[in-house]
Structures are given as C-alpha cells and as structure tokens.
Design a protein around this motif. Structure first.
Motif, short mmCIF file in Angstrom:
data_model
loop_
_atom_site.label_atom_id
_atom_site.label_comp_id
_atom_site.label_asym_id
_atom_site.label_seq_id
_atom_site.Cartn_x
_atom_site.Cartn_y
_atom_site.Cartn_z
N HIS A 62 -60.62 7.72 73.72
CA HIS A 62 -62.23 7.42 73.98
C HIS A 62 -62.31 8.62 75.60
O HIS A 62 -62.57 7.79 75.84
CB HIS A 62 -62.69 6.18 74.28
CG HIS A 62 -63.09 5.48 72.79
ND1 HIS A 62 -62.74 4.22 72.84
CD2 HIS A 62 -63.17 6.23 71.63
CE1 HIS A 62 -63.38 4.20 70.88
NE2 HIS A 62 -63.55 6.00 70.69
N ARG A 108 -65.76 3.21 66.63
CA ARG A 108 -65.17 4.40 66.56
C ARG A 108 -64.71 5.74 67.59
O ARG A 108 -64.13 6.28 68.49
CB ARG A 108 -64.50 4.85 65.45
CG ARG A 108 -63.84 3.57 64.74
CD ARG A 108 -63.61 3.95 63.00
NE ARG A 108 -63.06 2.48 62.51
CZ ARG A 108 -63.21 1.32 61.41
NH1 ARG A 108 -63.69 2.98 60.31
NH2 ARG A 108 -62.45 0.80 60.99
N TYR A 109 -66.44 5.78 67.96
CA TYR A 109 -66.79 7.31 68.48
C TYR A 109 -66.52 7.03 69.41
O TYR A 109 -67.44 7.93 70.82
CB TYR A 109 -68.05 7.53 67.49
CG TYR A 109 -68.28 8.64 67.02
CD1 TYR A 109 -67.35 8.46 65.71
CD2 TYR A 109 -69.23 8.30 66.04
CE1 TYR A 109 -67.46 9.31 64.48
CE2 TYR A 109 -69.69 9.90 65.56
CZ TYR A 109 -68.70 10.03 64.54
OH TYR A 109 -69.11 10.64 63.37
N HIS A 151 -55.61 11.57 60.65
CA HIS A 151 -56.22 10.92 60.91
C HIS A 151 -56.30 10.02 60.13
O HIS A 151 -57.28 9.84 59.71
CB HIS A 151 -56.58 10.91 62.61
CG HIS A 151 -56.38 11.60 63.76
ND1 HIS A 151 -55.96 13.11 63.36
CD2 HIS A 151 -54.77 11.14 64.78
CE1 HIS A 151 -55.10 13.01 65.05
NE2 HIS A 151 -54.60 12.31 65.27
N SER A 163 -60.01 10.71 59.15
CA SER A 163 -61.16 9.46 57.44
C SER A 163 -62.52 9.69 57.46
O SER A 163 -62.59 9.59 58.74
CB SER A 163 -60.07 8.73 57.14
OG SER A 163 -61.09 7.72 56.68
N PHE A 210 -58.15 3.13 70.37
CA PHE A 210 -58.84 4.72 71.10
C PHE A 210 -58.03 4.78 72.31
O PHE A 210 -58.26 3.57 73.11
CB PHE A 210 -59.56 4.68 70.57
CG PHE A 210 -59.66 4.58 69.00
CD1 PHE A 210 -60.24 5.91 68.20
CD2 PHE A 210 -60.59 3.41 68.16
CE1 PHE A 210 -60.64 5.77 66.65
CE2 PHE A 210 -60.68 3.35 66.70
CZ PHE A 210 -60.60 4.21 66.15
N ARG A 249 -64.09 7.18 57.28
CA ARG A 249 -64.17 5.85 57.97
C ARG A 249 -64.34 5.68 59.58
O ARG A 249 -64.36 5.25 59.90
CB ARG A 249 -63.25 5.20 57.12
CG ARG A 249 -62.84 4.64 56.00
CD ARG A 249 -63.66 3.58 55.18
NE ARG A 249 -63.20 2.39 56.34
CZ ARG A 249 -63.76 1.62 57.13
NH1 ARG A 249 -65.19 1.57 57.24
NH2 ARG A 249 -63.41 0.27 57.58
N PHE A 250 -64.36 7.41 59.98
CA PHE A 250 -64.15 7.55 61.39
C PHE A 250 -65.77 7.07 61.92
O PHE A 250 -65.92 7.27 63.24
CB PHE A 250 -63.89 8.35 61.92
CG PHE A 250 -62.24 8.29 62.74
CD1 PHE A 250 -61.70 7.76 63.50
CD2 PHE A 250 -61.23 9.18 61.42
CE1 PHE A 250 -59.60 7.72 63.11
CE2 PHE A 250 -59.90 9.06 61.92
CZ PHE A 250 -59.19 7.77 62.63
N THR A 259 -58.71 5.68 59.79
CA THR A 259 -58.46 4.34 61.05
C THR A 259 -57.67 3.15 60.58
O THR A 259 -57.51 2.74 61.28
CB THR A 259 -59.49 4.32 60.14
OG1 THR A 259 -59.60 3.95 58.89
CG2 THR A 259 -61.00 5.44 60.41
#
Lengths: 449, 449
Positions: free
Chosen positions: A444, B391-392, A428, B383, A442, B385-386, A430
């Motif tokens: 989530h 994003r989390y 994956h 990545s 996302f 960059r996550f 971004t």
C-alpha cells in the motif's frame, strides 16, 4: 450526429454502442471533431439563422395569443446580439480545455509488480432534455464529445427547425471525423421523453435543462440518475456588521441582474439589530430597481416611515408560503431573524441547497455560516449570481446540480466523467496475502501521480 | 446512537438534524468518538458475545429446519476466530485514516479579492440496510462518524440481539462525546424498510449490504440514490500469449478463494488459439479445486481427451443463460472467442461492470482490453478477487459500487463525501464582469491547493 426518427429505444441502443467507440478515442480525435463542428456551423450561419427565424415567427404568433411566454420567445432567438458568436466561441473554448479523460487520480503500489491506478473515464450515454434554447445543442454536443460521452438530445418543439438545421450541420461535420455519427443523436419523435426515461439499460445520466416542473417530472419518472436542480431558492443573510453600500450593491445584483435565473436571490434574512442601520438603504436600492418587497411586520415597520409614500406600493406583507417560493421575478421575501443561528436554520429548512450568502464584516461569522449551511455554494460578501460554470472558470456548464451525489454546483467536464480502477499485475493472486504462515501483508505504497 | 422504536420518519428526521451538527465538528471530535466506541465495545465484549450466542442459537435451529442457510449462520457468528478482534481493530484503523472532510480540491482566484474554493464535506444522512453480519454495525458507524455523516442502520432480524447489544454500547459511548446521539440510529421496527426508502427528504444515500435480491428491490423502490451493486458477474479473458502457470493460478484464485463473493470469477472467455495450449492445464487446476466447468462445444472438445475420466463429471455443457448467471458457487461458464474484440463485446453485454481481467503477455492487448471494457475494475494478470477496499488500501469499505455516478468500485471514506463551493468576496457583484464598456473579464487564476 444522427437526426433520428428512429424509436427512442433504438436511439438509446445506437448511442450506447457509439459511446464505447468514443470512449477509446484519443483527445486529438475528440478535439478534431470539435474543430469540425465549429467550422461547419460557422459556414452554415445563414441557413441556421433562417431556420431559427421560422421558429421565432411561430413562437411570436403563439406568444401574442398567450400560448407562449415572451421570455421563451427571447430564449429562442439565436439572432440576438452576441448569441451566435458566443455559441461558436464556446465550442472552441471547450475544445481547448484540459482533457478530462484519462487523468490518473490515485496510484498505489499494492505489492511489488502490482500497481493500482484510478483513471478518469467517460460516464457513457447522457440524455439531455431541454426546452427552448437552441444554442444548448451546440454547447452540450461540445461538452459530450470533449468528455467522451455519447449524448441523446431531446429539445422542445418550439425550436424544432433550429435544432434540425444545427444537427444536420453537426452530422455532416462528424462524418469526416473519427467520432461515430451515432454518438450525438437528436430525437425529434414526439412524446419520446418517457420512452427515453425508461432506457436505464442504455442511458447513464439524465440532464434536464428547463423549468422546475420539467425537472421535477423527470426526477419522478426515471430510474436513471438525474443531474441538475428543480429549485433555485437562494437566500442572503444580512448580518449587522455588513458594510451598508456593499450590502445594497450585492442585494441589487443578486436580485435584479437576471431575476429569472436559478442563482437569483429569493429570500432575504435580516438580523433584527440591522433593521434600522442597514435595511432602509438596501430596501430603497432594491425598490429603485423595481423590486417588490414582501416583508414581515418588523422589516416593514423599519422602512415604512423612511421610504417615500409613492414607493409604498412596492412594500407588501409576506406570507409563510413566500419563503418556499422561487419567484423568478422581481419579488423578494424578507424575514427578520435574531442572528446567524436562526438564519442558518431557516435556510436549511426552506432553501433548495443551491447558493446562499452571508453579508458581514466578521470573518468568524462568515466561516460559521459557510460550514453550517447545507448548499452547493456558500458565499461571503459576494452576489449569489456568481454560481455559474463560466464564472467559476469551467469554460461552460451542463447545468447546476443541487444533488449531493456525484456532482454539485455548476457542472462542467469533471461532472461528465467517472473513474475506473486499473490493476496491473504479474500473476498476483489474493491467496498470497493475509496473516498467518506463508502469507504476506500488502505494501500500500502511495505513488506520485 | 439511538436505539429507536420511533417511526422510521422520526428516525430519519432526527438523523437529519444530527447530521447538521456532526458536519460542523472538527476531526478531533469525530476521532474521539471512535476512540470512545472502541473502548466501550472492548469493555462490553462478554455481554455482546452472549447476545450474539442467543441470535446464533435461534439461527441454528432455523437452519436445521431449513429456514436459514448455513452460510447465513456462519456470517452471524461474532465469536468466530479473529472476527471480534478485526471488528475492534477496524474502528481504530478508520479513526487513523486521513480526514476526508474539509479537503480543498480546487482553488481559483476569480478576481482580486474574490476566491473560489471547492471543499469536501459529508453527504448528510446515510441509510444502511444489511442482512446478517453484526460486525457491519461497528464498521459502518465508524465510517459514518469519521466522514461526518449521520447513519440510519436497519439490520436483518436474525441478528437483532447482537445489534441491540452493540448499539447500546455505542450509544453509551457517544454520550460522553460531541457526536450527537441521534447521528447513529438503529431502527428495530419491523417492516420499516419501505418507510425508510420513502424519506428522500431526509436521507441522502442508501447503501444496501446483502443479497442481489435485496439490492434490486431497494433500487426499484426508492428515489434516494443507491450506492452498491446488485450483480458481480466478473469475467476473465484468457489470451493465447498468457503464461500457462500464471493463468492456472489466477483462475483458481479468482474462482475458488471465496466463491460466494461478488468479486469471484463467473465466466471464462478463452481465445480459440489457446484451447490446446493453455486450456487443458487451467481446466485441470480448476477441477482439482472442485470447480464444475460448463463449456461450449469447442472448449469441451479441447479437454475431454486430456482430463482423466473420473473427473469428466465436472465437465458440463454450457447454456446461454449461464453467461448471465452469477453462480456464487463452484460453477464456471466457459466460452470460446476468436480474440480480444469478441471477448470485450461479450463482457460489455453480459458482464455487470464490476471487475474483469485479461491474462496475456502482451501489454498492448492488455491496455486495449483495459480501455475497452466498461467496468469499475479492469485487471491485467491479476485475480479479480483484488477488488476490495482493504486490498486497495482504503482501510475498509462500505461496499463495491457498479454505479457510474458518484463512486465506483470499492467505496471507502471518499465515497461518503461530496463537496461544496465556498466563495469569499469583498462586495463583488456579477454586473462588473463581461464584455463592453465599463466591464472587465475574470482572472480565473489557478491557485495552489
């Protein structure tokens, strides 16, 4: 455990290296090490108590000439009834606690095949600076090994013989386990404290166990986070609807069951309307236990006629500075307040954020008190002396924190862990996510733990 | 919000007082304040963008004469496509998150009638020091109000007009709510940073948002805990079994999707046995995106014959210092390692504990990497960059922490709370418990949350 005369820098470096190995050991290996430490200490009882007796002998001489306090001599004594057994039992208690490491506390599916978890892990390297009590070495070594942290121990010089004897045993015990020997280091070098406090590159957390002066000194002299408390200025607000017997019992327990403890009562705030009804009985109970009561004018006036004159020497006039004093003895500062708001305001200015209680029959006032006082512990109709890791059910504690950051209140294994995020993907990137053509959102999705 | 020219000490004191009121407000009152802030800002769009245009005008002049960087000018621009809308949407997103305050995280029956709870609560007063981005003021004000914390905001001088305009609107909006005006303070006094950093009596946590130099300066000049990171030196270990296409895609995303971000890739560690199979394709993909590759001798030798000569200017020799450098641009340091152990050892010495990844087809090696690297985030086939609060799934973030204490990784509302212990008794005293005649043990019964 290494018993090191190496430089503090080298000790810190070695502990840091060992912490990385320790962090990857399974719970079984860490528990086995605790079993081995327990067995080793049990077997070496006589030689350790003999070493402790030599420390005690020197300390008693120093105490007689006034260089050491009697309470320090008492804390030093490992032969005191139950102390040795408690120390050994503590190691097994810690071993049998749930593993604090590797607990998953959050799991989120960010997208198909992309899963985020938050996992508890050791902090790294702890620096424990403590004064006289030699059993701390076994407590702390247990907590550190159980939580996967390396620890550097720096003890007071009064207990050197005891420390050295205990650490030799722990060192030999660890030899037969997977825990690296450098994971627990006892630094015996003189004047090493400042050098250790400078090792913010290798040490992650300092835990001082000792006098307020020691803690304050450490907080002012290191960039490493410090966990603990300098002051334990606990207050109780006696509200007018409190039960009189309950009030007297809680005040006596809070003030007199161990006056030198940080969770003991130092300031009593009495609602003015309770001065006639509740205060005389409570004052009598406190004085009967040897407490000297420093009162403001109203609180004094309410009891002088009711306390027999031979006890009047136990009633003194309070000074403003008494409300900022942690007496650590049988002195209590007493102030009259109009009600809850004034009590809360007083505590939030003069208290130390350790533990404060309200005695009242009103649940409404109790809840208001408990959400307005800024402290690690806020109690309703219970003694401030309950602020303790063992009493809270944590097995044991490394100390009581008045920090607002990281851990607060009695700190057990939880406070010796941090967490890390693990993200497992399948390639994956971004750039895939966002708004606009070819981008997706996302998911989530909260997953069960 | 107060827009204050008061002294930093007075601002801190006032924020501290307001924090005590804010801490007792119910979620509905805090959410209403966010609704009001959102409405106020939406209505004042034109005047705020006009103020921002004045800041921009001055900044562009300064940039032309070389006094300011173009990237700072770009960060300053609130009129940039989507920025204003994102800022407004962020306020409502935060409002709609679960209340982080008042969550019960532990409940234990110590004895009949004596119940201990651990409850999340605000930390108190936050000090946010940030540089150019004016939308931060709205983000941080939202997070602070939602989590029940007071906040003092100190922004960079380049965005003063924007800050003042936004804070006037927030101030007017808060007037109509239960949130005290002093709970959010904008300090515009010049040179106030050091004075604010000295207010450890009134301020509980500092969150710097800006350059590495700013963060390092702050960490060295305050006793207040600092949440954040100075460096974001992220590494990827390319293991021999990785999928070639996946490796190239992840490396390109990690390095090039936003090179100035703290979660961007700075160091690539390549397993020696992958130099022929995986590295040439990955290098080509990186160079095609404009990356300059600084290689050690082996990594260079593996690609020089395979990369067309007109691109050879993009291949340079790496210096040792490059492995300790956060480039924040399109430069990548490349090192050949024998395998996982050497990669982990390199990362644990040279990395900054931010986010590190392994690219491999072996789940065993991935898990070993993820439990051996000491970092806030450890990734497998994803990545770097996550590493980001949005994003989390945290809605937003106040920053990314490389601390091991308190909060680690992207910090959302959770990281802005602490906890307190509440003990509710019925006259319980500690003297009742223990061993021996007349004493009883604790029950320590775990209750459901």
């Amino acid at each position: 455990m290494s018993l090191t005369n190496a430089s503090p820098v080298d000790a810190a470096k070695a502990a840091n290296g060992a912490s990385r190995i320790l962090a990857t050991l399974p719970a079984s290996a860490r528990n086995d090490a605790l079993t081995a430490i327990h067995a080793g200490l049990a077997e070496a009882r006589d030689e350790i108590l003999a070493a402790n007796a030599r420390d005690l002998e020197l300390a008693r001489v120093a105490a007689e000439s006034g260089q050491l306090s009697q309470s320090l001599v008492s804390r030093l004594d490992l032969g005191k009834k139950g102390k040795w057994e408690d120390m050994l039992k503590g190691i097994l208690d810690v071993r049998d606690l749930e593993d604090p490491v590797g607990q998953i506390t959050l799991r989120t599916k960010l997208d198909d095949g992309l899963e985020l978890t938050r996992v508890t892990c050791p902090i790294g390297v702890l620096l424990i600076i403590f004064e006289a009590r030699p059993e701390v070495i076994a407590n702390i070594a247990s907590l550190a090994v159980k939580s996967g942290n390396a620890a550097i121990l720096k003890g007071g010089k009064e207990s050197t013989e005891s420390f050295v004897a205990i650490s030799k045993v722990i060192s030999a015990a660890l030899e037969k386990t997977q825990v690296p020997n450098d994971a627990i280091q006892l630094v015996t070098t003189r004047d090493a404290i400042q050098q250790l406090l400078d090792q913010d590159r290798y040490i992650d957390l300092v835990i001082p166990r000792g006098s307020n002066e020691l803690v304050r000194h450490i907080k002012s002299n290191t960039k490493i986070p410090v966990l603990g408390h300098a002051d334990g200025l606990c207050s109780i607000f006696l509200e007018q609807s409190a039960d009189p017997n309950m009030a007297a019992e809680i005040l006596v327990d809070s003030k007199t069951s161990y006056p030198a403890a940080c969770n003991s009562l130092e300031t009593l705030l009495i609602q003015e309307s309770a001065l006639e009804s509740l205060w005389p009985g409570a004052a009598e109970a406190l004085i009967a236990k040897g407490v000297t009561i420093r009162c403001d004018a109203k609180a004094k006036a309410a009891i002088t006629s009711k306390i027999s004159s031979d006890l009047s020497s136990k009633i003194e006039d309070v000074q403003d500075s008494d409300f900022d004093t942690e007496f650590l003895n049988l002195t209590l500062a007493v102030k009259t307040v109009s009600g809850l708001d004034e009590a809360v305001a007083h505590i939030n200015v003069h208290g130390s954020g350790h533990t404060d209680a309200i005695l009242t029959s009103s649940s409404e006032l109790a809840e208001k008190f408990m959400s307005s006082v800024i402290a690690a512990g806020v109690y309703w109709n219970a003694s401030t002396r309950f602020a303790d890791g063992m009493r809270y059910g944590f097995g044991t504690e490394v100390g009581i924190s008045t920090n607002k950051i990281h851990a607060r209140g009695p700190v057990g294994l939880d406070g010796l862990t941090t967490y890390m995020y693990k993200l497992r993907g399948q390639g994956h990137v971004t750039a895939t996510y966002g708004e606009g053509p070819g981008k997706k959102p996302f998911k989530h999705e909260k997953l069960t733990l």
